[in-house]
Enzyme design. Structure first.
Site, PDB file in Angstrom:
ATOM      1  N   ILE A 164       0.890  -1.160   0.000  1.00 30.84           N
ATOM      2  CA  ILE A 164       0.000   0.000   0.000  1.00 30.84           C
ATOM      3  C   ILE A 164       0.923   1.203   0.000  1.00 30.84           C
ATOM      4  O   ILE A 164       1.791   1.320   0.870  1.00 30.84           O
ATOM      5  CB  ILE A 164      -0.923   0.048   1.232  1.00 30.84           C
ATOM      6  CG1 ILE A 164      -1.882  -1.148   1.239  1.00 30.84           C
ATOM      7  CG2 ILE A 164      -1.713   1.364   1.249  1.00 30.84           C
ATOM      8  CD1 ILE A 164      -2.834  -1.182   2.416  1.00 30.84           C
ATOM      9  N   ALA A 165       0.765   2.060  -0.986  1.00 27.62           N
ATOM     10  CA  ALA A 165       1.612   3.245  -1.097  1.00 27.62           C
ATOM     11  C   ALA A 165       0.751   4.457  -1.407  1.00 27.62           C
ATOM     12  O   ALA A 165      -0.178   4.376  -2.223  1.00 27.62           O
ATOM     13  CB  ALA A 165       2.647   3.049  -2.206  1.00 27.62           C
ATOM     14  N   VAL A 166       1.076   5.564  -0.768  1.00 22.78           N
ATOM     15  CA  VAL A 166       0.387   6.834  -1.010  1.00 22.78           C
ATOM     16  C   VAL A 166       1.449   7.911  -1.194  1.00 22.78           C
ATOM     17  O   VAL A 166       2.424   7.957  -0.433  1.00 22.78           O
ATOM     18  CB  VAL A 166      -0.564   7.193   0.155  1.00 22.78           C
ATOM     19  CG1 VAL A 166      -1.174   8.578  -0.038  1.00 22.78           C
ATOM     20  CG2 VAL A 166      -1.665   6.143   0.290  1.00 22.78           C
TER      21      VAL A 166
ATOM     22  N   ASN B 201       7.287   1.935  11.383  1.00 19.41           N
ATOM     23  CA  ASN B 201       6.272   2.688  10.657  1.00 19.41           C
ATOM     24  C   ASN B 201       4.995   2.811  11.504  1.00 19.41           C
ATOM     25  O   ASN B 201       3.970   2.187  11.229  1.00 19.41           O
ATOM     26  CB  ASN B 201       5.983   2.026   9.307  1.00 19.41           C
ATOM     27  CG  ASN B 201       5.167   2.912   8.382  1.00 19.41           C
ATOM     28  OD1 ASN B 201       4.559   3.892   8.813  1.00 19.41           O
ATOM     29  ND2 ASN B 201       5.160   2.563   7.104  1.00 19.41           N
TER      30      ASN B 201
ATOM     31  N   GLU C  62       2.966  -7.334   5.928  1.00 18.71           N
ATOM     32  CA  GLU C  62       4.143  -6.980   6.713  1.00 18.71           C
ATOM     33  C   GLU C  62       4.322  -5.475   6.643  1.00 18.71           C
ATOM     34  O   GLU C  62       4.061  -4.858   5.614  1.00 18.71           O
ATOM     35  CB  GLU C  62       5.419  -7.640   6.165  1.00 18.71           C
ATOM     36  CG  GLU C  62       5.480  -9.128   6.376  1.00 18.71           C
ATOM     37  CD  GLU C  62       5.136  -9.901   5.124  1.00 18.71           C
ATOM     38  OE1 GLU C  62       4.918  -9.278   4.071  1.00 18.71           O
ATOM     39  OE2 GLU C  62       5.078 -11.141   5.187  1.00 18.71           O
TER      40      GLU C  62
ATOM     41  N   TYR D 295      -3.514   0.145  10.331  1.00 21.62           N
ATOM     42  CA  TYR D 295      -3.939  -1.249  10.263  1.00 21.62           C
ATOM     43  C   TYR D 295      -4.689  -1.656  11.531  1.00 21.62           C
ATOM     44  O   TYR D 295      -5.695  -2.379  11.446  1.00 21.62           O
ATOM     45  CB  TYR D 295      -2.744  -2.168   9.998  1.00 21.62           C
ATOM     46  CG  TYR D 295      -2.012  -1.821   8.713  1.00 21.62           C
ATOM     47  CD1 TYR D 295      -2.708  -1.514   7.551  1.00 21.62           C
ATOM     48  CD2 TYR D 295      -0.629  -1.774   8.672  1.00 21.62           C
ATOM     49  CE1 TYR D 295      -2.045  -1.178   6.389  1.00 21.62           C
ATOM     50  CE2 TYR D 295       0.040  -1.443   7.507  1.00 21.62           C
ATOM     51  CZ  TYR D 295      -0.674  -1.137   6.372  1.00 21.62           C
ATOM     52  OH  TYR D 295      -0.018  -0.803   5.214  1.00 21.62           O
TER      53      TYR D 295
END
Length: 157
Positions: free
Chosen positions: A74-76, A113, A108, A120
């Protein structure tokens, strides 16, 4: 603040922007070719979050094996963070998991982070273990986070 984005299936048209996002977000980014291979993977589904101009501001990938879901990435985009884009992507995967009666979703995340771990946890994921020295550049443990889904068995009350 919730950004207005459209969540769409990722296509080859999104690959250049997704690969650029990988390079900005991760110390060991996936290449454009790696992303392209995943688009051709029948077990994987990738989503793109598009802003009003159609630019990719986030993306996420999921691989399904039998009744198990593995969130790959997941990247933003950094300038678009804290606008619930990752939540919107995650919500699609959770709805998919429930609709398809997956047993769990797992992923993972770097132990350092904290914002991602908090995200999550808000979505019902809990720490299920650690992978020592999983990440490189810098070397760091991965926290394995899992959300299990319980379903009522057919024919029971």
């Amino acid at each position: 603040m919730r950004a207005k984005v459209r969540i769409v299936p990722m296509t080859a048209d999104h690959l250049d922007e997704a690969a650029a996002l990988e390079r900005v977000c991760f110390s060991d980014p996936w290449s454009r070719n790696m992303l392209a291979e995943e688009l051709d993977n029948a077990l994987a589904a990738f989503l793109a979050a598009l802003d009003g101009t159609g630019a990719v501001v986030g993306y996420a990938g999921l691989q399904v094996v039998l009744d198990e879901g593995y969130i790959l990435n997941i990247a933003v985009r950094p300038d678009c963070r804290r606008q619930q884009i990752a939540s919107q992507l995650l919500e699609v995967f959770i709805n998919f998991a429930q609709g398809n009666r997956l047993s769990f979703l797992t992923l993972e995340v770097r132990a350092s982070n904290a914002p991602a771990i908090a995200l999550y946890e808000r979505w019902g994921f809990a720490e299920a273990g650690r992978r020592r020295n999983y990440y490189e550049h810098p070397r760091e443990d991965a926290v394995i986070m899992t959300r299990e889904f319980k379903y009522k068995k057919e024919g029971t009350d």
